[in-house]
Design an enzyme around this catalytic site. Sequence first.
Site, PDB file in Angstrom:
ATOM      1  N   SER A 152     -95.975   3.260  48.587  1.00 56.44           N
ATOM      2  CA  SER A 152     -96.794   3.640  49.726  1.00 56.44           C
ATOM      3  C   SER A 152     -96.351   4.766  50.647  1.00 56.44           C
ATOM      4  CB  SER A 152     -96.472   2.109  50.471  1.00 56.44           C
ATOM      5  OG  SER A 152     -97.505   2.090  51.634  1.00 56.44           O
ATOM      6  N   ASN A 168     -89.558  12.103  57.620  1.00 61.25           N
ATOM      7  CA  ASN A 168     -90.742  11.870  58.142  1.00 61.25           C
ATOM      8  C   ASN A 168     -91.144  10.521  59.233  1.00 61.25           C
ATOM      9  OD1 ASN A 168     -92.448   9.100  57.667  1.00 61.25           O
ATOM     10  ND2 ASN A 168     -91.076   9.247  56.000  1.00 61.25           N
ATOM     11  N   GLY A 189     -95.566   7.197  61.381  1.00 63.63           N
ATOM     12  CA  GLY A 189     -95.830   6.389  62.677  1.00 63.63           C
ATOM     13  C   GLY A 189     -97.052   5.578  62.085  1.00 63.63           C
ATOM     14  N   LEU A 190     -97.048   5.163  60.773  1.00 60.61           N
ATOM     15  CA  LEU A 190     -97.918   4.120  60.199  1.00 60.61           C
ATOM     16  C   LEU A 190     -99.540   4.432  60.674  1.00 60.61           C
ATOM     17  CD1 LEU A 190     -96.374   0.704  60.690  1.00 60.61           C
ATOM     18  CD2 LEU A 190     -96.416   2.422  58.696  1.00 60.61           C
ATOM     19  N   CYS A 226     -90.373  -0.258  58.225  1.00 60.72           N
ATOM     20  CA  CYS A 226     -90.821   1.093  58.725  1.00 60.72           C
ATOM     21  C   CYS A 226     -89.959   1.443  59.908  1.00 60.72           C
ATOM     22  CB  CYS A 226     -92.316   1.133  59.099  1.00 60.72           C
ATOM     23  SG  CYS A 226     -92.706   2.881  59.512  1.00 60.72           S
ATOM     24  N   LYS A 281     -90.539  -5.083  51.083  1.00 64.08           N
ATOM     25  CA  LYS A 281     -89.956  -3.798  50.910  1.00 64.08           C
ATOM     26  C   LYS A 281     -88.941  -3.913  52.030  1.00 64.08           C
ATOM     27  CE  LYS A 281     -91.007   1.096  50.797  1.00 64.08           C
ATOM     28  NZ  LYS A 281     -92.111   2.243  50.690  1.00 64.08           N
ATOM     29  N   GLY A 323     -86.812   5.529  45.908  1.00 65.98           N
ATOM     30  CA  GLY A 323     -85.929   6.548  46.914  1.00 65.98           C
ATOM     31  C   GLY A 323     -85.772   7.554  45.751  1.00 65.98           C
ATOM     32  N   GLY A 324     -86.127   8.700  45.973  1.00 66.28           N
ATOM     33  CA  GLY A 324     -86.067   9.888  45.437  1.00 66.28           C
ATOM     34  C   GLY A 324     -86.272   9.963  44.162  1.00 66.28           C
TER      35      GLY A 324
END
Lengths: 299, 321
Positions: free
Chosen positions: B40, B88, B91-92, B149, B183, B261-262
């Site tokens: 996402s 980053n 901010g959705l 988030c 998540k 993640g990466g």
Amino acid sequence: MFQRNAKVVQNILIAEKTWLLELECPEIAQKIFPGQFVMLRVKETFDPLLNRAFALYDVCHSPTHHYFGIQIVYVRIGKMTNLLSEIQPGESLDIIGPLGKPFLDSEEYSKNNKLISSDKRYSEIATFIAGGIGQTPFRSWWRFLLGEESYNGKSISKPIEKIYFFWGARAVSFFGRLEDFSSTKIEIFLATEDGSKGFRGRVTDHFFNLFHPQIHPEKSPGLIYACGPEPMLEGLGKWCVSHNLICFLSLESPMACGYGVCNTCVVKIGNPSLWDYQKICVDGPAFLANDIVWDNQSN
Amino acid sequence: MFDSTNNNGEANSIPNNPESIDLRVRIGSISLRNPVLLASGTAGYAREFGSLMNWDKIGGIVPKTITVLPRKGNPPPRTVETPCGLLNSIGLDNDGIDYFISSYLPELRKINTAIIPNVAGKSLEEFGELASRLAHEPGITALELNLSCPNVSGGIDFAIDPLLAKKIVNLCTSKCSHPIIAKLTPNITDLLPIIQSVAEAGATAVSIANTFLGMAIDWRKRKPILGNQLGGLSGPAIKPIVLRMVWQMSKVSPIPIIAVGGIGTLDDVMEFLVAGASAVQIGTANFYNPSAATKIVDELPKAIQELGYSSLREVIGVGHQ
């Protein structure tokens, strides 16, 4: 939009800290239009990690491929451009493109903006204002506007008559390949901060002096296209809006992807009381100066 | 340890041909053609990729987080590159659930891959509303709850509070029959209490993990670079930390783990599978290499064959045996 591995044809120093890179990428060369850009990445490295955006300088041809590749011009300024400047012919780079929206000529612009469709100056004259490395999108654009080259299968139906090309840099040593802008229909105005060539001072002041509507009402710049550092574009954009001149600003911004998924490169579009973020990579990179809400104007 | 390895009784004859390697995975009730998903916030709503993506190949897409109302997102600069990573604070930025259902979802249904919408609420009630709105939408494989988030103002991180996380998952599972994936945030000392809570509440799986809180400062300007000051770090820089988390949690988690993640190469994916992840999400790599996910899917069979297995399921968690 293609993601390809492009072989480096040449990568040469053309001015102080400034290189011209030519890449073999026929599919992108065939589809790209002035105003659009590509994302480039030196392979197999995580630092720098992300692709960098570079405007189309021009397409190139070979005896066997009508559209053989593209050229970009870049300044060595950070990790990625340091690596780029060391790339040798025969090596290859990751490339994604064409990206962004093409520049609009007066005919395209008039389709959605009736107010100028009857004003013939816009179809006869154009003015480019470049700051620093901001000349790069204008090499292919003048060749399109003057009918010298077709891009993405399109050529201009009625070439324009005259281009005023303003270019400002820190010093004369930063002007690379001025000959790429030589045409009987292009009038070049240079400005340097140190006075080593042309007008001493800001390129925008040079333009304001020569095209101020109240001082020179007989002179029309036609449609204005500008590219350069943001403070320059903000000052120019506001001036053009206040003098009712139509000006497209090709914005630069850090981009993580270049094709619209990361939402990094946003700019406020609308008016100070009603704006929305648009993405420079897919909705731009060029926007009408009238539509941009500069940060110090907004809430 | 959750075990999703091959337990369907098939004989483990090792095929000579990589094309006959079985890449399918089951994550609870979720079936995927392969375990390679797009994370996402790094894959938009699919339409942005144009011809850059072969949707027939990848396991699925988790579109960008949707909230109840549209959000403009944070002021720029929204990202900054750091060594081997990306900070980053988007901010959705999104168009809201109404637009998602009316415009994005119909387009997403047309691509041939699993669709796992990702939603974030500002409150328990908003999570419930989002789950209800998507409950009867066809063409959805599962729902991923963004409990984590780091860039939303208000500062509430639902994935640091096991009780609240449990309530949210409980509410969503009661409103919506799609499998629920939670998540989680990595910005927490111990993930296990959260995993146990969401598992008890009926979550089908957890995604480990969202971005790591971080920041970058321009010392010459004497201020943070990001418009929102703080951001979330992603990219290759965080991979070893997430790999450690997946390794530790897969030994004790009652539900399957989706690693994120990466992850951007075949080696990354194989490492996470060996560590116990049942699926993986490709994130930041989509930005600099949109074909990363499809390339990995192409390369997976050969790597599995190299280990002497005939199906991908056999690789999952094999490092713990």
